[in-house]
Motif scaffolding. Structure first.
Motif, PDB file in Angstrom:
ATOM      1  N   ARG A  93      22.080  62.014  29.833  1.00 13.77           N
ATOM      2  CA  ARG A  93      22.545  63.059  30.707  1.00 13.77           C
ATOM      3  C   ARG A  93      21.988  64.264  30.493  1.00 13.77           C
ATOM      4  O   ARG A  93      21.832  65.299  31.592  1.00 13.77           O
ATOM      5  CB  ARG A  93      24.133  63.387  30.257  1.00 13.77           C
ATOM      6  N   PHE A  94      21.495  64.972  29.175  1.00 13.23           N
ATOM      7  CA  PHE A  94      20.859  66.275  29.279  1.00 13.23           C
ATOM      8  C   PHE A  94      19.351  65.815  29.962  1.00 13.23           C
ATOM      9  O   PHE A  94      19.003  66.778  30.513  1.00 13.23           O
ATOM     10  CB  PHE A  94      20.423  66.346  27.544  1.00 13.23           C
ATOM     11  N   VAL A  95      18.765  64.825  29.787  1.00 14.38           N
ATOM     12  CA  VAL A  95      17.441  64.462  30.574  1.00 14.38           C
ATOM     13  C   VAL A  95      17.820  64.766  32.224  1.00 14.38           C
ATOM     14  O   VAL A  95      16.982  65.208  32.729  1.00 14.38           O
ATOM     15  CB  VAL A  95      16.883  63.392  30.502  1.00 14.38           C
ATOM     16  N   GLU A  96      18.913  64.220  32.614  1.00 14.06           N
ATOM     17  CA  GLU A  96      19.214  64.187  34.112  1.00 14.06           C
ATOM     18  C   GLU A  96      19.195  65.703  34.385  1.00 14.06           C
ATOM     19  O   GLU A  96      18.808  66.025  35.443  1.00 14.06           O
ATOM     20  CB  GLU A  96      20.371  63.301  34.404  1.00 14.06           C
ATOM     21  N   GLU A  97      19.981  66.382  33.662  1.00 12.45           N
ATOM     22  CA  GLU A  97      20.306  67.832  33.979  1.00 12.45           C
ATOM     23  C   GLU A  97      18.969  68.676  33.582  1.00 12.45           C
ATOM     24  O   GLU A  97      19.059  69.762  33.757  1.00 12.45           O
ATOM     25  CB  GLU A  97      21.297  68.418  33.046  1.00 12.45           C
ATOM     26  N   LYS A  98      18.057  68.143  33.143  1.00 13.89           N
ATOM     27  CA  LYS A  98      16.644  68.820  32.978  1.00 13.89           C
ATOM     28  C   LYS A  98      16.762  69.636  31.737  1.00 13.89           C
ATOM     29  O   LYS A  98      16.144  70.951  31.802  1.00 13.89           O
ATOM     30  CB  LYS A  98      16.080  69.436  34.296  1.00 13.89           C
ATOM     31  N   LYS A  99      17.726  69.480  31.050  1.00 16.53           N
ATOM     32  CA  LYS A  99      17.803  70.370  29.874  1.00 16.53           C
ATOM     33  C   LYS A  99      16.974  69.724  28.576  1.00 16.53           C
ATOM     34  O   LYS A  99      16.847  70.717  27.673  1.00 16.53           O
ATOM     35  CB  LYS A  99      19.372  70.430  29.443  1.00 16.53           C
ATOM     36  N   SER A 101      20.730  56.505  25.246  1.00 10.88           N
ATOM     37  CA  SER A 101      21.740  57.133  24.818  1.00 10.88           C
ATOM     38  C   SER A 101      22.333  57.883  25.961  1.00 10.88           C
ATOM     39  O   SER A 101      21.791  58.566  26.419  1.00 10.88           O
ATOM     40  CB  SER A 101      21.282  58.080  23.894  1.00 10.88           C
ATOM     41  N   SER A 102      23.742  57.696  26.282  1.00 11.24           N
ATOM     42  CA  SER A 102      24.505  58.404  27.365  1.00 11.24           C
ATOM     43  C   SER A 102      24.469  59.869  27.158  1.00 11.24           C
ATOM     44  O   SER A 102      24.149  60.552  28.103  1.00 11.24           O
ATOM     45  CB  SER A 102      25.973  58.067  27.379  1.00 11.24           C
ATOM     46  N   GLY A 127      22.065  58.910  16.334  1.00 15.49           N
ATOM     47  CA  GLY A 127      23.032  59.862  16.076  1.00 15.49           C
ATOM     48  C   GLY A 127      22.754  61.040  15.518  1.00 15.49           C
ATOM     49  O   GLY A 127      23.180  61.934  16.132  1.00 15.49           O
ATOM     50  N   SER A 128      21.738  61.101  14.648  1.00 18.81           N
ATOM     51  CA  SER A 128      21.048  62.268  14.145  1.00 18.81           C
ATOM     52  C   SER A 128      20.360  63.064  15.273  1.00 18.81           C
ATOM     53  O   SER A 128      20.509  64.183  15.336  1.00 18.81           O
ATOM     54  CB  SER A 128      19.970  62.081  13.139  1.00 18.81           C
ATOM     55  N   ILE A 129      19.710  62.410  16.047  1.00 12.80           N
ATOM     56  CA  ILE A 129      19.054  62.855  17.150  1.00 12.80           C
ATOM     57  C   ILE A 129      20.110  63.729  18.252  1.00 12.80           C
ATOM     58  O   ILE A 129      20.064  64.405  19.038  1.00 12.80           O
ATOM     59  CB  ILE A 129      17.987  62.004  18.374  1.00 12.80           C
ATOM     60  N   GLU A 130      21.286  62.787  18.416  1.00  8.07           N
ATOM     61  CA  GLU A 130      22.186  63.367  19.395  1.00  8.07           C
ATOM     62  C   GLU A 130      22.787  64.413  19.011  1.00  8.07           C
ATOM     63  O   GLU A 130      23.169  65.454  19.857  1.00  8.07           O
ATOM     64  CB  GLU A 130      23.179  62.189  19.617  1.00  8.07           C
TER      65      GLU A 130
END
Length: 213
Positions: free
Chosen positions: A188-194, A183-184, A100-103
């Motif tokens: 998602r951020f990884v898939e978006e290359k962010k 983590s969803s 949660g902290s990382i998200e």
């Protein structure tokens, strides 16, 4: 040479268009300075503290690492105030609070890099390898590491305890990375290359951070 290197806080330095690979490079270069003993001079003045108190956080990276006193991310990556969002616990394990902290950090502050940093001679790992009897609270940590210990021991039956512990340190960090990627929000951020998520191990004697492929 050290006096020639001056760290200056720049409120636009990070996060605004910084790519994950650029963030990773900045940490690697910082670690090289740490190993060489060529630290940037840091500005911890009242002016800087006031500016940081007014501004939204813009860290370069999230670093999940062990609570070991010898492993200080801001030091070993030669960074200043506001540059790293650090999450620490014994054994650099991932539970719901850590995740949660990382998200929260990635979602709120648009941080482009997450680094999971294991380290050499980790006491939590050695405790799990040795099967040391612990308190209920410590056992909560051990429960995150023991499956990795069992896996490493089963496939490396001829290794001594030190070798087992070293291999568990590597794999334990990888498992924490895997849990973060489940983590969803992060995926998602990884898939978006962010966002980029990487794993590393810190070597106490040399001071080097080894990026794991």
């Amino acid at each position: 040479m050290t006096d020639e290197l001056l760290y200056k806080y720049d409120e636009n330095k990070y996060n605004l268009g910084v790519l994950p690979d650029e963030a990773e490079k900045a940490l690697i270069e910082g670690n090289k300075r740490f190993v060489a003993g060529r630290f940037l001079k840091k500005d911890f003045s009242e002016e800087i503290r006031l500016r940081l108190s007014r501004d939204l956080q813009r860290p370069l990276a999230v670093v999940l690492t062990c609570a070991d006193s010898r492993v200080a991310p801001e030091v070993i990556f030669d960074q200043g105030l506001g540059d790293i969002f650090v999450v620490r616990n014994a054994g650099n394990v991932v539970d719901s609070i850590v995740l949660g902290s990382i998200e929260y950090a990635v979602d709120q502050f648009k941080i482009p890099l997450i680094l999971v940093l294991g380290h050499e001679k980790c006491g939590a790992v050695r405790c799990a390898v040795d099967g040391t009897e612990t308190s209920q609270n410590i056992s909560t940590i051990m429960d995150k590491i023991i499956p990795t210990v069992k896996s490493i021991k089963s496939s490396n039956m001829n290794d001594d305890v030190e070798e087992i512990a070293s291999k568990v340190e590597y794999e334990n960090a990888r498992q924490s990375t895997k849990r973060i990627l489940e983590s969803s929000i992060i995926s998602r951020f990884v898939e978006e290359k962010k966002v980029k998520v990487i794993t590393a191990k810190y070597h106490l004697k040399t001071g080097k951070v080894e990026i794991l492929k």
